[in-house]
Design a protein around this motif. Structure first.
Motif, PDB file in Angstrom:
ATOM      1  N   GLY A 318      65.164  27.906  -0.579  1.00 37.55           N
ATOM      2  CA  GLY A 318      64.372  26.755  -1.023  1.00 37.55           C
ATOM      3  C   GLY A 318      63.043  27.122  -1.639  1.00 37.55           C
ATOM      4  O   GLY A 318      62.214  26.243  -1.890  1.00 37.55           O
ATOM      5  N   SER A 348      66.047  22.281  -6.271  1.00 43.06           N
ATOM      6  CA  SER A 348      66.442  21.860  -4.931  1.00 43.06           C
ATOM      7  C   SER A 348      67.430  20.690  -4.937  1.00 43.06           C
ATOM      8  O   SER A 348      67.892  20.246  -3.885  1.00 43.06           O
ATOM      9  CB  SER A 348      65.204  21.482  -4.109  1.00 43.06           C
ATOM     10  OG  SER A 348      64.299  22.579  -4.032  1.00 43.06           O
ATOM     11  N   ARG A 350      70.619  18.427  -4.988  1.00 43.37           N
ATOM     12  CA  ARG A 350      71.969  18.595  -4.424  1.00 43.37           C
ATOM     13  C   ARG A 350      72.872  17.476  -4.930  1.00 43.37           C
ATOM     14  O   ARG A 350      72.438  16.410  -5.241  1.00 43.37           O
ATOM     15  CB  ARG A 350      71.926  18.584  -2.900  1.00 43.37           C
ATOM     16  CG  ARG A 350      71.162  19.763  -2.323  1.00 43.37           C
ATOM     17  CD  ARG A 350      71.238  19.759  -0.802  1.00 43.37           C
ATOM     18  NE  ARG A 350      70.440  20.818  -0.233  1.00 43.37           N
ATOM     19  CZ  ARG A 350      70.849  22.080  -0.091  1.00 43.37           C
ATOM     20  NH1 ARG A 350      72.066  22.408  -0.488  1.00 43.37           N
ATOM     21  NH2 ARG A 350      70.058  22.994   0.425  1.00 43.37           N
TER      22      ARG A 350
END
Length: 350
Positions: A318, A348, A350
């Protein structure tokens, strides 16, 4: 002829790559302008578009892939690229000699000795006539047709010798790295057209010029282009490079002032802006190339400071971790940190 400095070539390249200033063009237009985007690992073209397009979102590219307007396949230099479907259809035949040359290499022919390429390709096309096949199923069928040979290498040769495109899921944003499962299908292409090669050269110059014949050949993988570029010469502008080399360009292509400020940019792995020339000194020092390409098949993500590669970066846990080649000034580090913080939410996703 006008002599161009290395810095002038740098600023021209950055402007034509939308790296001096982000563009408001749509993703499809940017991909078309760049001709193709290297895509060995599916996530990286997304980063390449993010760094070039204002307000770019993951959906902008994912939708194009789902609609079939952008496809992933072997293309420039026999490597995986994203290209607009119309460009793939027209330009893949131009590049086919490059892919055939790769398929003629020892890796493939030592496995396929005694097996005519035409026979292998005909069998592969027959298997794909009924529709898309996962790569592993294509290899399994080939194993039954050609026992005693590595069927994965057989499948790889077919993918080089005939135009196959990947399913959108294998080319879309997801986990980092290559995808374990890829489905391929046969793709229609146009008949070879001599005009398409000239178009390919002009479009390269629009996105990467000014450039030498050797630069053009390094980018696309084709060889013996001297004659055709000489024939095109009356319609091209000529310059002298910093080492006395002859450069070609489009007559109306922009040449920004060498002192034009260049913002910090984070480039994805495998970005063609680093691979699009035989002489890459316009964007990376020769001594630094070994840090960016630690292995033959790897090209790490890089950071541009004042227009030149000054380090590499990675995304793990991350976090974006920067590895500069040399210490950055406080002002440079602040600009890099700002760009990293801008990119981090995108990475980051998703």
């Amino acid at each position: 002829m006008t002599t161009l400095s290395r810095r002038a070539l740098n600023r021209a390249l950055l402007q034509r790559q939308f790296l001096l200033e982000r563009t408001d063009l749509a993703a499809l237009n940017v991909i078309g302008h760049l001709v193709a985007m290297q895509a060995q690992e599916p996530n990286w073209p997304y980063v390449g578009l993010w760094t070039r397009i204002r307000h770019f979102t993951h959906a902008d590219l994912t939708t194009l892939l789902a609609q079939g307007r952008v496809v992933r396949s072997g293309f420039l230099r026999s490597t995986m690229h994203l290209a607009a479907a119309e460009d793939f259809r027209r330009l893949r035949p131009v590049l086919q000699p490059v892919l055939n040359r790769t398929a003629d290499g020892v890796h493939f022919r030592s496995n396929n000795a005694g097996l005519a390429p035409e026979t292998l390709v005909a069998g592969g096309r027959a298997l794909l006539q009924t529709g898309p096949l996962p790569r592993r199923d294509l290899a399994r069928h080939l194993a039954s047709l050609h026992p005693g040979r590595d069927s994965r290498i057989l499948a790889g040769e077919i993918e080089l010798r005939t135009p196959l495109i990947h399913d959108p899921a294998a080319a879309s944003w997801g986990g980092w790295g290559t995808r374990s499962s890829v489905t391929v299908r046969a793709a229609p292409v146009d008949a070879p057209d001599p005009a398409a090669l000239r178009d390919l050269i002009r479009r390269y110059l629009a996105a990467f010029g000014p450039a030498t014949v050797a630069d053009i050949q390094a980018w696309c993988g084709l060889t013996r282009l001297n004659q055709i570029i000489s024939e095109m010469g009356i319609g091209l502008r000529h310059y002298t490079g910093p080492d006395g080399q002859r450069l070609f360009d489009l007559p109306d292509a922009p040449l920004p002032h060498p002192d034009t400020p260049a913002p910090v940019r984070l480039l994805p792995a495998y970005d063609n802006v680093l691979l699009g020339h035989a002489d890459r000194s316009r964007i990376i020092a020769d001594a630094d190339r070994k840090h960016v390409t630690p292995g033959q098949a790897r090209v790490l993500p890089t950071v541009l400071v004042d227009g030149y590669v000054r380090g590499t970066w990675s995304f793990t846990g991350g976090e974006v971790r920067l590895t500069p080649f040399r210490p950055l000034s406080a002002t440079e580090q602040q600009a890099v940190d700002h760009e990293i913080n801008h990119l981090l939410p995108f990475l980051s996703h998703r």
